[in-house]
Design an enzyme around this catalytic site. Structure first.
Site, PDB file in Angstrom:
ATOM      1  N   ASP A  11      16.296 -87.658  20.349  1.00 37.82           N
ATOM      2  CA  ASP A  11      16.111 -87.841  21.793  1.00 37.82           C
ATOM      3  C   ASP A  11      17.192 -88.742  22.389  1.00 37.82           C
ATOM      4  O   ASP A  11      17.641 -89.693  21.750  1.00 37.82           O
ATOM      5  CB  ASP A  11      14.724 -88.459  22.037  1.00 37.82           C
ATOM      6  CG  ASP A  11      14.315 -88.375  23.498  1.00 37.82           C
ATOM      7  OD1 ASP A  11      14.932 -87.604  24.262  1.00 37.82           O
ATOM      8  OD2 ASP A  11      13.375 -89.095  23.892  1.00 37.82           O
TER       9      ASP A  11
ATOM     10  N   HIS B 232      24.571 -83.203  24.481  1.00 37.88           N
ATOM     11  CA  HIS B 232      24.039 -82.303  23.447  1.00 37.88           C
ATOM     12  C   HIS B 232      25.120 -81.991  22.406  1.00 37.88           C
ATOM     13  O   HIS B 232      24.827 -81.911  21.208  1.00 37.88           O
ATOM     14  CB  HIS B 232      23.531 -81.006  24.088  1.00 37.88           C
ATOM     15  CG  HIS B 232      22.320 -81.205  24.975  1.00 37.88           C
ATOM     16  ND1 HIS B 232      21.239 -81.975  24.596  1.00 37.88           N
ATOM     17  CD2 HIS B 232      22.016 -80.737  26.208  1.00 37.88           C
ATOM     18  CE1 HIS B 232      20.330 -81.968  25.563  1.00 37.88           C
ATOM     19  NE2 HIS B 232      20.777 -81.230  26.555  1.00 37.88           N
TER      20      HIS B 232
ATOM     21  N   LEU C 163      18.612 -80.288  -0.597  1.00 40.44           N
ATOM     22  CA  LEU C 163      17.876 -80.639   0.627  1.00 40.44           C
ATOM     23  C   LEU C 163      17.340 -79.384   1.322  1.00 40.44           C
ATOM     24  O   LEU C 163      18.055 -78.389   1.453  1.00 40.44           O
ATOM     25  CB  LEU C 163      18.845 -81.354   1.589  1.00 40.44           C
ATOM     26  CG  LEU C 163      18.305 -81.611   3.007  1.00 40.44           C
ATOM     27  CD1 LEU C 163      17.269 -82.738   2.989  1.00 40.44           C
ATOM     28  CD2 LEU C 163      19.445 -81.963   3.969  1.00 40.44           C
TER      29      LEU C 163
HETATM   30  C1  FPP Z   1      16.741 -84.537  23.626  1.00 37.06           C
HETATM   31  O1  FPP Z   1      17.658 -85.127  24.445  1.00 37.06           O
HETATM   32  C2  FPP Z   1      17.333 -83.532  22.762  1.00 37.06           C
HETATM   33  C3  FPP Z   1      17.112 -82.191  22.860  1.00 37.06           C
HETATM   34  C4  FPP Z   1      16.293 -81.562  23.914  1.00 37.06           C
HETATM   35  C5  FPP Z   1      17.652 -81.242  21.927  1.00 37.06           C
HETATM   36  C6  FPP Z   1      18.187 -81.784  20.651  1.00 37.06           C
HETATM   37  C7  FPP Z   1      19.380 -81.031  20.409  1.00 37.06           C
HETATM   38  C8  FPP Z   1      20.476 -81.447  19.767  1.00 37.06           C
HETATM   39  C9  FPP Z   1      20.617 -82.711  19.040  1.00 37.06           C
HETATM   40  C10 FPP Z   1      21.668 -80.604  19.802  1.00 37.06           C
HETATM   41  C11 FPP Z   1      21.391 -79.195  19.552  1.00 37.06           C
HETATM   42  C12 FPP Z   1      21.253 -78.902  18.127  1.00 37.06           C
HETATM   43  C13 FPP Z   1      20.893 -77.689  17.717  1.00 37.06           C
HETATM   44  C14 FPP Z   1      20.916 -77.343  16.265  1.00 37.06           C
HETATM   45  C15 FPP Z   1      20.458 -76.705  18.723  1.00 37.06           C
HETATM   46  P1  FPP Z   1      17.334 -85.090  26.002  1.00 37.06           P
HETATM   47  O2  FPP Z   1      18.188 -84.032  26.597  1.00 37.06           O
HETATM   48  O3  FPP Z   1      15.886 -84.921  26.236  1.00 37.06           O
HETATM   49  O4  FPP Z   1      17.811 -86.506  26.410  1.00 37.06           O
HETATM   50  P2  FPP Z   1      17.245 -87.380  27.619  1.00 37.06           P
HETATM   51  O5  FPP Z   1      15.806 -87.657  27.333  1.00 37.06           O
HETATM   52  O6  FPP Z   1      18.100 -88.593  27.561  1.00 37.06           O
HETATM   53  O7  FPP Z   1      17.461 -86.568  28.875  1.00 37.06           O
END
Ligand code: FPP
Length: 258
Positions: free
Chosen positions: A28, A45, A139
């Site tokens: 997150d 991302h 893993l």
């Molecule tokens: C949360 O950050 C993260 C996500 C919704 C997606 C997690 C995705 C990745 C780490 C990259 C993609 C990886 C793959 C394999 C698809 P947020 O956008 O909710 O952050 P915020 O809360 O600060 O807005």
């Protein structure tokens, strides 16, 4: 002294399990990381994928058996269209670019989450990652994609109800094990520790059933800043927890021989 040995020593002296078998990650804070730098969310991302690579390498190095990552939740479809497209694009590129390295490192890829409504190219990609790495013994990287724990539990309930309706199961036979056996994670051990970055302290529909006895570690850093040191710090915190599984004392198997 190696980090693994430090963790083992900390655990040994406390009578708690040394290294976790299964670590789950709620990645997150990508959006906030980008906003803090005046960058578009996509850049957060993109850097999040780099952090994911570091997490996988650290997990291999620290001899963790299962690493589950929450890559896209069932609720993430309601984000703006461009953001959804960019997340799907990153998943595509992650599998295309990293599958060979994962395979070379003996990593087995598993995917949990609903597959029914996925576009065929995404569904095929996920299947390919699983099939190519099926025989690997290192893993297990569990990618939670289009995943929602409530949806997963509802699907398990539907499957059990169907078995009852067909006379293949009696309602009395429905116990916790019967439900576990119908989940996407049926043959995956429950997570020992769930790590969430960004300082938020909630599960957000992630592994609700499987988390019954998981330890939670909440890190104040944003996901794109996650690295091996953050993983080690989280595992050290885990190593100091005493897991009792509802009992008064830690179970015998988790204690040191004394
Ligand atoms: C949360 O950050 C993260 C996500 C919704 C997606 C997690 C995705 C990745 C780490 C990259 C993609 C990886 C793959 C394999 C698809 P947020 O956008 O909710 O952050 P915020 O809360 O600060 O807005």
């Amino acid at each position: 002294m190696a980090e693994g040995e430090i963790l083992d020593m900390a655990a040994t002296s406390l009578g708690v399990p040394a290294a976790p078998r299964h670590v789950a990650l709620i990645m997150d804070g990508n959006g906030r990381w980008a906003a803090a730098r005046g960058l578009p969310r996509f850049e957060g991302h993109r850097r999040g994928v780099e952090a994911l690579r570091r997490a996988v390498r650290a997990a291999i190095d620290l001899e963790i058996s299962y690493l589950t990552v929450y890559s896209f939740s069932a609720e993430n479809w309601s984000r703006p269209r461009e953001e959804v497209q960019s997340l799907l694009g990153l998943l595509h590129r992650f599998i295309r670019n990293d599958l060979a390295e994962l395979h070379a490192n003996n990593v087995r890829v598993r995917v949990i989450g609903a597959r029914d409504d996925l576009a065929p190219e995404i569904a095929d990609l996920l299947k390919e990652a699983e099939q190519v790495t099926e025989a690997n013994t290192g893993l297990t990287l569990v990618v939670a994609f289009n995943y929602g724990a409530r949806q997963e539990i509802a699907a398990a309930a539907r499957a059990l109800a169907q078995m009852v309706a067909e006379g293949r199961l009696s309602p009395q036979e429905i116990d916790a094990d019967a439900i576990s056996a119908q989940l996407d994670t049926a043959d995956i051990p429950d997570p020992d520790v769930i790590i969430r970055t960004s300082g938020e302290q909630r599960l957000s529909n992630f592994l609700l059933w499987q988390a019954a006895y998981a330890e939670f570690v909440f890190l104040p850093i944003l996901w794109p800043d996650f690295d091996r040191a953050a993983m080690v710090a989280a595992l050290e915190e885990y190593a100091h927890r005493e897991r009792r599984f509802g009992r008064v004392e830690a179970p015998r198997s988790a204690k040191t021989a004394s």
